[in-house]
Design an enzyme around this catalytic site. Structure first.
Site, PDB file in Angstrom:
ATOM      1  CB  CYS A 186      13.734   8.934   6.746  1.00  0.00           C
ATOM      2  SG  CYS A 186      14.612   7.989   5.491  1.00  0.00           S
ATOM      3  CD  GLU A 225      11.049  12.630  10.569  1.00  0.00           C
ATOM      4  OE1 GLU A 225       9.915  12.194  10.849  1.00  0.00           O
ATOM      5  OE2 GLU A 225      11.849  12.009   9.847  1.00  0.00           O
ATOM      6  CD  GLU A 238      14.156   0.766   7.520  1.00  0.00           C
ATOM      7  OE1 GLU A 238      14.694   1.876   7.681  1.00  0.00           O
ATOM      8  OE2 GLU A 238      14.782  -0.297   7.536  1.00  0.00           O
ATOM      9  CE  LYS A 288      -1.698   2.879   2.860  1.00  0.00           C
ATOM     10  NZ  LYS A 288      -1.758   4.109   2.042  1.00  0.00           N
TER      11      LYS A 288
END
Ligand code: NAD
Length: 499
Positions: free
Chosen positions: A304, A401, A270, A195
């Site tokens: 990331c 982040e 991850e 997905k």
């Protein structure tokens, strides 16, 4: 200091922008709409008001249909039973096909993600490399034998495919991240349901179609599109999915991890990062500045592994900041479809507001804007490369982040302080160190808790070396030989021998 940023306004009459690309899901080798017939449209974040794609809005029922197709392909289809060489040949052809279709795939991502097309082309080329590397390795996945268990015993360790793998990917590098996972899963003999993000599904669907044309048997790679809670979550819950691999935010990673735990399912996570870029006083400042600017502002900071914290020796900090800012000012932001753009738009306007909100919070907390901090252009989600100085470890711009082009700077006078600052984060995805003394670099990197690191570099990757996170950046490793372990079960056989 305020730099004058270079900006290319998006062209609204670009023929590649015009027209809504309409996609189907790929289930059991068939291109199908959602069972409900509902769809999701995607507007280009660089060209407000322009719909660039329409995808099926899948539901739990669609996810179940795709899982059933993957299950059947695993339990009774040819793929897990083929030789490694047969699988390898098909996988290699998929890599070649991605290479042959770089322009189409890059255009899709430039439009849906808003990233610069030059960047997208590079990612597509690297994705083809990932497929070709995994194809080579998949020819020779080995087990182990133990011949020292006594005269009457032989020990065998068989590597078997883990089964049906559910993969959930984020919006920033859809084809690249898919290519870091799928070839390793199917190379190990598994079948896959994937997905992609509801914002950026086009390139993943096209990749699956190219894979089918390259000879991948039906049901080995199924794509279900839609929202996370409707489709992706089903992968973590469904008993017919043996392993789930999630790439995305820490927030959703916790949900997937706990569902996988409840269902005793193999899980790979991850997640995000807050990468430190540590610069010692003996570093080559020109080389460091170039990569620091690239590491913080590539893809508008929506990576990331972005190096979003600059930790620099006091004695060289002013000089380095000048150089980084001069390079940031040279970055051409703007029209993703223009070959001259280095950086495109943020993913959507709500994310633009989030990034702008962090910048305001940084100012309110007492940090200083060294450069940037503003919107670029009149419309479109474009944000200037932004550098903060005077950042304190407790500020949100130091801890969270942001996933935008925001670099937070810290100074140190004692190298011990640099290591402590680098490790002062719940994340542990990436880190880099700059120094002309290799011992200093290695000693520092050995003490920084992160899975992907560089000495005198930033951002380079190769299919050979594993990637993944320490601490709250994730669980598991992708790529290299280790990548196949994520998708393999090991079975031991004690064989008793008679004379
Ligand atoms: P996200 O977590 O919002 O979404 C990721 C995917 O999960 C999407 O496909 C989304 O539809 C799906 N999803 C959302 N809710 C779900 C649920 N309840 N169940 C199942 N699936 C669900 O992340 P994003 O905004 O798409 O991506 C940005 C994040 O991804 C950042 O944190 C970034 O650091 C991370 N990221 C990590 C890596 C890595 O390799 N470590 C690579 C790229 C991005």
């Amino acid at each position: 200091m305020t730099a004058h940023y270079r900006f290319i306004a998006p062209r609204l009459d670009d023929p590649r922008l015009l027209g809504d690309r309409r996609y189907s899901m790929l289930i059991g080798g068939a291109s199908v709409p959602a069972l409900s017939g509902e769809t999701i449209t995607r507007e280009s974040p660089a060209h407000p008001g322009h719909i660039v794609s329409t995808i099926p809005k899948g539901s739990r029922a669609d996810a179940e249909r795709a899982i059933a197709a993957a299950r059947a392909a695993f339990d009774s289809g040819p793929w897990p039973r083929m030789t490694g060489a047969e699988r390898s040949r098909i996988m290699y052809r998929i890599g070649e096909s991605i290479e042959a279709n770089i322009e189409e795939l890059a255009t899709i991502e430039a439009l849906e993600v808003g990233k610069a097309i030059s960047q997208a082309r590079g990612e597509m080329g690297y994705s083809a490399e990932l497929w070709r590397y995994a194809a080579g390795q998949a020819r020779g996945l080995e087990g182990e034998t133990y011949n020292d268990l006594g005269t009457n015993t032989l020990g065998l360790v068989l590597r078997e495919p883990a089964g049906v793998v559910g993969i959930i990917t984020p919006w920033n590098f859809p084809l690249l991240i898919g290519s870091e996972r799928i070839p390793w899963a199917i190379g190990a003999g598994c079948t896959v349901v994937i997905k992609p993000s509801e914002f950026t599904s086009g390139s993943t669907i096209r990749m699956a179609e190219l894979a089918r044309e390259a000879g991948l048997p039906d049901g080995v790679l199924n794509v279900v599109t839609g929202y996370g809670a409707d489709v992706g979550q089903v992968f973590a819950e469904h008993p017919d999915v043996d392993a789930v691999n999630f790439t995305g935010s820490q927030r959703v990673g916790r949900v997937i991890g706990s569902l996988a735990g409840q269902n005793i399912k193999r899980v790979g996570l991850e997640l995000g990062g807050k990468g430190p870029q540590v610069v010692f006083s003996d570093a080559d400042l020109d080389a460091a500045a170039a990569k620091i600017s690239g590491g913080a502002f590539h893809c508008s900071g929506q990576a990331c592994i972005a190096g979003s914290r600059l930790i620099v020796a006091d004695s060289i900090a002013d000089k380095l900041l000048e150089k980084v800012e001069a390079l940031a000012a040279k970055i051409v932001t703007g029209d993703p479809l223009n070959d001259a753009s280095n950086v495109g738009a943020l993913i959507h306007h709500a994310h633009f507001e989030k990034v702008a909100g962090y910048v305001e919070e940084g100012k309110a907390d007492g940090a200083t804007i060294y450069s940037g901090g503003t919107r670029l252009g009149e419309a479109g989600a474009f944000f200037a490369p932004t550098i903060f100085t005077g950042v304190k470890p407790e500020m949100s711009i130091a801890r969270d982040e942001i996933f935008g082009p925001v670099l937070s700077t810290f100074r140190f006078s004692d190298p011990e302080e640099a290591i402590a600052l680098a490790n002062d984060t719940p994340f542990g995805l990436s880190a880099c160190v700059w120094t002309n003394n290799l011992s200093t670099g290695l000693q520092a990197i050995r003490r920084i808790k992160a899975g992907r690191t560089w000495i005198n570099g930033m951002g380079d990757g190769t299919p050979q070396m594993p990637i993944g996170g320490y601490k709250q950046s994730g669980i598991g490793r992708e790529l290299g030989r280790h990548g196949f372990d994520e998708y393999s079960e090991l079975k031991n056989i004690h064989v008793t021998l008679t004379r």
